[in-house]
Design a protein around this motif. Structure first.
Motif, PDB file in Angstrom:
ATOM      1  N   GLY A 128       0.811  -1.207   0.000  1.00  0.00           N
ATOM      2  CA  GLY A 128       0.000   0.000   0.000  1.00  0.00           C
ATOM      3  C   GLY A 128       0.846   1.259   0.000  1.00  0.00           C
ATOM      4  N   LEU A 129       1.933   1.238   0.767  1.00  0.00           N
ATOM      5  CA  LEU A 129       2.848   2.382   0.800  1.00  0.00           C
ATOM      6  C   LEU A 129       3.471   2.611  -0.570  1.00  0.00           C
ATOM      7  CD1 LEU A 129       4.383   4.567   2.366  1.00  0.00           C
ATOM      8  CD2 LEU A 129       6.076   2.825   2.975  1.00  0.00           C
ATOM      9  N   ALA A 130       3.872   1.518  -1.244  1.00  0.00           N
ATOM     10  CA  ALA A 130       4.471   1.634  -2.573  1.00  0.00           C
ATOM     11  C   ALA A 130       3.475   2.225  -3.571  1.00  0.00           C
ATOM     12  CB  ALA A 130       4.949   0.260  -3.045  1.00  0.00           C
ATOM     13  N   VAL A 131       2.224   1.757  -3.515  1.00  0.00           N
ATOM     14  CA  VAL A 131       1.185   2.291  -4.398  1.00  0.00           C
ATOM     15  C   VAL A 131       0.978   3.780  -4.131  1.00  0.00           C
ATOM     16  CG1 VAL A 131      -1.284   2.217  -4.931  1.00  0.00           C
ATOM     17  CG2 VAL A 131      -0.005   0.090  -4.676  1.00  0.00           C
ATOM     18  N   PHE A 132       0.979   4.165  -2.858  1.00  0.00           N
ATOM     19  CA  PHE A 132       0.790   5.570  -2.491  1.00  0.00           C
ATOM     20  C   PHE A 132       1.903   6.441  -3.058  1.00  0.00           C
ATOM     21  CE2 PHE A 132       1.621   9.136   0.348  1.00  0.00           C
ATOM     22  CZ  PHE A 132       0.376   9.723   0.428  1.00  0.00           C
ATOM     23  N   VAL A 133       3.149   5.998  -2.893  1.00  0.00           N
ATOM     24  CA  VAL A 133       4.293   6.785  -3.362  1.00  0.00           C
ATOM     25  C   VAL A 133       4.249   6.947  -4.885  1.00  0.00           C
ATOM     26  CG1 VAL A 133       6.809   6.796  -3.609  1.00  0.00           C
ATOM     27  CG2 VAL A 133       5.770   6.188  -1.416  1.00  0.00           C
ATOM     28  N   VAL A 134       3.985   5.852  -5.604  1.00  0.00           N
ATOM     29  CA  VAL A 134       3.965   5.888  -7.066  1.00  0.00           C
ATOM     30  C   VAL A 134       2.837   6.776  -7.576  1.00  0.00           C
ATOM     31  CG1 VAL A 134       3.571   4.509  -9.146  1.00  0.00           C
ATOM     32  CG2 VAL A 134       5.072   3.645  -7.345  1.00  0.00           C
ATOM     33  N   THR A 135       1.626   6.575  -7.054  1.00  0.00           N
ATOM     34  CA  THR A 135       0.482   7.346  -7.557  1.00  0.00           C
ATOM     35  C   THR A 135       0.619   8.829  -7.247  1.00  0.00           C
ATOM     36  OG1 THR A 135      -0.740   6.786  -5.524  1.00  0.00           O
ATOM     37  CG2 THR A 135      -1.140   5.426  -7.464  1.00  0.00           C
ATOM     38  N   ASN A 136       1.165   9.152  -6.082  1.00  0.00           N
ATOM     39  CA  ASN A 136       1.324  10.572  -5.747  1.00  0.00           C
ATOM     40  C   ASN A 136       2.465  11.216  -6.525  1.00  0.00           C
ATOM     41  OD1 ASN A 136      -0.429  11.761  -3.367  1.00  0.00           O
ATOM     42  ND2 ASN A 136      -0.168   9.578  -2.999  1.00  0.00           N
ATOM     43  N   PHE A 137       3.471  10.434  -6.899  1.00  0.00           N
ATOM     44  CA  PHE A 137       4.530  10.967  -7.751  1.00  0.00           C
ATOM     45  C   PHE A 137       3.984  11.267  -9.146  1.00  0.00           C
ATOM     46  CE2 PHE A 137       7.820  10.250 -10.974  1.00  0.00           C
ATOM     47  CZ  PHE A 137       8.749  11.217 -10.597  1.00  0.00           C
ATOM     48  N   LEU A 138       3.168  10.341  -9.672  1.00  0.00           N
ATOM     49  CA  LEU A 138       2.605  10.537 -11.006  1.00  0.00           C
ATOM     50  C   LEU A 138       1.607  11.688 -11.046  1.00  0.00           C
ATOM     51  CD1 LEU A 138       2.046   6.801 -12.085  1.00  0.00           C
ATOM     52  CD2 LEU A 138       3.890   8.345 -12.786  1.00  0.00           C
ATOM     53  N   ASN A 139       0.965  11.971  -9.895  1.00  0.00           N
ATOM     54  CA  ASN A 139      -0.050  13.026  -9.834  1.00  0.00           C
ATOM     55  C   ASN A 139       0.429  14.227  -9.015  1.00  0.00           C
ATOM     56  OD1 ASN A 139      -2.599  11.735 -11.100  1.00  0.00           O
ATOM     57  ND2 ASN A 139      -1.844  10.173  -9.716  1.00  0.00           N
ATOM     58  N   ARG A 140       1.749  14.442  -8.978  1.00  0.00           N
ATOM     59  CA  ARG A 140       2.313  15.439  -8.056  1.00  0.00           C
ATOM     60  C   ARG A 140       1.892  16.861  -8.392  1.00  0.00           C
ATOM     61  NH1 ARG A 140       5.915  13.369 -11.484  1.00  0.00           N
ATOM     62  NH2 ARG A 140       7.249  14.694 -12.735  1.00  0.00           N
ATOM     63  N   ASN A 141       1.469  17.126  -9.611  1.00  0.00           N
ATOM     64  CA  ASN A 141       1.062  18.486  -9.979  1.00  0.00           C
ATOM     65  C   ASN A 141      -0.459  18.666  -9.973  1.00  0.00           C
ATOM     66  OD1 ASN A 141       3.740  19.349 -10.444  1.00  0.00           O
ATOM     67  ND2 ASN A 141       3.727  18.324 -12.448  1.00  0.00           N
ATOM     68  N   ARG A 142      -1.158  17.671  -9.421  1.00  0.00           N
ATOM     69  CA  ARG A 142      -2.619  17.711  -9.443  1.00  0.00           C
ATOM     70  C   ARG A 142      -3.165  17.997  -8.050  1.00  0.00           C
ATOM     71  NH1 ARG A 142      -6.404  12.439 -10.497  1.00  0.00           N
ATOM     72  NH2 ARG A 142      -8.369  13.386  -9.852  1.00  0.00           N
ATOM     73  N   LEU A 143      -4.224  18.791  -7.995  1.00  0.00           N
ATOM     74  CA  LEU A 143      -4.887  19.066  -6.728  1.00  0.00           C
ATOM     75  C   LEU A 143      -5.933  18.000  -6.433  1.00  0.00           C
ATOM     76  CD1 LEU A 143      -5.557  22.908  -7.029  1.00  0.00           C
ATOM     77  CD2 LEU A 143      -3.767  21.801  -5.707  1.00  0.00           C
ATOM     78  N   ASP A 144      -6.043  17.582  -5.165  1.00  0.00           N
ATOM     79  CA  ASP A 144      -7.182  16.770  -4.760  1.00  0.00           C
ATOM     80  C   ASP A 144      -7.989  17.567  -3.737  1.00  0.00           C
ATOM     81  OD1 ASP A 144      -5.983  16.551  -2.280  1.00  0.00           O
ATOM     82  OD2 ASP A 144      -5.334  14.489  -2.520  1.00  0.00           O
ATOM     83  N   VAL A 145      -9.049  16.990  -3.233  1.00  0.00           N
ATOM     84  CA  VAL A 145      -9.965  17.736  -2.378  1.00  0.00           C
ATOM     85  C   VAL A 145      -9.332  18.099  -1.048  1.00  0.00           C
ATOM     86  CG1 VAL A 145     -12.201  17.643  -1.200  1.00  0.00           C
ATOM     87  CG2 VAL A 145     -11.948  16.681  -3.494  1.00  0.00           C
TER      88      VAL A 145
END
Length: 538
Positions: free
Chosen positions: A439-456
């Motif tokens: 889960g930690l690995a998935v979190f790091v990868v997805t947040n790196f790929l979406n690092r310029n995107r805003l979430d709620v």
């Protein structure tokens, strides 16, 4: 929109009863008896009282925030994005694996009628290739029901809940009437059996591994109704404690009647080798042995209704979790797309694949439930932590139900959670650690790929990692204690009794660190307002 407070204590208690009495009762008596002998009754009592402490902490949280997915939302309020994601990930995994477990329950029971579905391998009932094919087909049926039959299932829920209570009580009564050999309990001087043949370790292992904890975890359905209670300060604890006590009576009665109904031949080779004709579906098999053939038919019907009814809900809930993760940038956008039918079908098919893969690391019903029990308790353990943190972060927020002596009660609940995870042994804990790490690995990868995107809740690059630092020693030290512990898979270097003290000290340290590393009040308020607004508009 403000929820109507229209539900009394009886309605909340029925919701809790319906959630607790699931598929676990169909197998729990057999596996608990194999691990603890007649002492399995003590395991059901320990599991019930332990879950009761935990349920009361969630009663306060759920009354404050009567929202769906509260287990995943509470840590976002108190500790931010990273901790929230890890717990959401773990919740998703347990829901997806639960689909496999519910399907297993049905197909295993059908193995008594259709022997080509199952086979014995090293004393464990597992599926044949044909059995796996039927499991896959059954999961496709769950998807079909989820897509087109949700309204019907919702309308039938009250009838199903009544059925789920009547059947197990009928089993207890019929077993006691038909065959009652109290000598099997090992309590008399003339008995050839022992009450606790495998000692305290066997009893405690049964709590974690035999489906005992898993069977009680349905209390959360009642906790989610806390915001709609007429008199929450009175009704919530009364309903939760009442429902758990009723289920403790039911499960202990079921365990006692099961043990005393067993023929001597079934336990001739010891409790750990307990077996009889038809034990792939233990209650139905024993009923057939006793000649109660009408009850056998009822149990086969229940083996379809109860597990698959629950399985449909898990398909729906797990798909919504994936959809929410996609919307917040923590999983690919592809899985967040809604089909014309209004169903997130891509997320559902993802869960279908993962739930089928869940069969691979688990051999049999007990193995999969052992993992589920620990994963659920681990995700629930954050409840006591969040309760204390929110008392500090948001003291002004209205609490319809306030847990008395909240610091002591919360720590006690956290300690009990850790004990139940520890009792599952190294063979389960390492799988839990791998799941959290993934889960930690998935979190790091997805947040790196979406690092310029805003979430709620946050800018995606703000991970709140400082507030999550307590989580890693929590999992790491747990692995060390489990590896050297006295339970299944451990090296037994830590003696029984000493480990209770060590787990207590460890729990106190982690509990303290989790409070020191929680979000500042402003951040907590921001997360809460943002997420509540999102839930309101969803």
């Amino acid at each position: 929109m403000k929820l109507k407070r229209s539900i009394g204590w009886f309605g909340i208690m029925c919701a809790s009863l319906g959630g607790i009495v699931g598929s676990g009762w169909l197998f729990g008596s057999l596996f608990a008896a194999q691990m603890a002998g007649p002492g399995a009754i003590i395991a059901w009592l320990i599991g019930g009282f332990g879950i009761m402490f935990l349920a009361l902490t969630f009663a306060e949280l759920s009354a404050m925030f009567p929202i769906s997915g509260g287990v995943a939302a509470f840590p976002i309020f108190t500790h931010g994005k990273l901790v929230g994601f890890i717990l959401t990930w773990l919740t998703w995994i347990t829901y997806v694996v639960s689909i496999s477990q519910e399907v297993q329950s049905t197909v295993l029971y059908m193995g008594n009628r259709f022997p080509s579905l199952v086979q014995k391998v090293d004393g464990v009932t597992v599926f044949t290739s044909f059995g796996f094919a039927i499991c896959f087909g059954t999961m496709l049926i769950l998807i079909l029901l989820n897509s087109f039959g949700a309204k019907f299932l919702a309308n039938a829920n009250s009838i199903i809940s009544v059925w789920k209570l009547i059947v197990p009580f009928a089993v207890v009564i019929m077993f006691l009437i038909t065959s009652h050999n109290s000598e099997n309990m090992g309590l008399s001087a003339t008995s050839t059996q022992e009450f606790a043949p495998y000692g305290v370790t066997g009893i405690l292992s049964a709590v974690a591994l035999a489906g005992v904890v898993y069977s009680y975890c349905g209390f959360q359905h009642a906790a989610l109704l806390a915001g709609e209670s007429k008199k929450p300060q009175r009704d919530i604890p009364l309903a939760l404690v009442g429902s758990i006590l009723i289920c403790m009576v039911l499960y202990c009665g079921l365990q006692y009647s099961f043990i005393t109904a067993l023929p001597e031949s079934a336990i001739a080779n010891g409790w750990n080798n307990l077996s009889f004709v038809g034990d792939a579906g233990p209650l139905a098999g024993l009923a057939a042995t006793l000649g109660i053939y009408w009850l056998v038919s009822v149990l086969y019907v229940d083996a379809i209704i109860s597990p698959l009814g629950t399985g449909v809900l898990y398909v729906a809930s797990s798909a919504r979790i994936v959809q929410t993760m996609s919307q917040s940038g923590n999983s690919p956008k592809f899985f967040g797309k809604i089909a014309r039918s209004g169903i997130p079908m891509r997320a559902i098919f993802l869960n279908l694949v993962v739930s089928m893969l869940a069969f691979l690391p688990f051999s049999g019903w007990k193995s999969i439930v052992s993992f589920l029990s620990s994963a659920l308790v681990f995700s629930f353990a954050v409840g006591p932590i969040c309760l204390v943190a929110l008392r500090k972060q948001q003291p002004e927020r209205f609490r319809p139900f306030k847990l008395p002596y909240y610091q002591f009660m919360s720590f006690l609940a956290f300690y009990v959670c850790n004990l139940m995870i520890y009792w599952s042994g190294w063979n389960v804990v390492w799988k839990l650690a791998v799941t959290v790490t993934a889960g930690l690995a998935v979190f790091v990868v997805t947040n790196f790929l979406n690092r310029n995107r805003l979430d709620v809740e946050h800018i995606a690059t703000k991970l709140d990692y400082k507030c999550s630092l307590w989580l890693f020693p929590y999992m790491g030290i747990f692995c060390i204690l489990s590896y050297y512990g006295s339970f299944i898979g451990g090296t037994q270097d830590i003696p029984l009794g000493i480990d209770f003290i060590l787990v207590g000290i460890f729990s106190l340290i982690i509990f303290y660190l989790s409070q020191k590393m929680c979000l500042p009040k402003a951040e907590s308020d921001k997360n809460t307002a943002s997420l509540l607004e999102k839930k309101k508009s969803a």
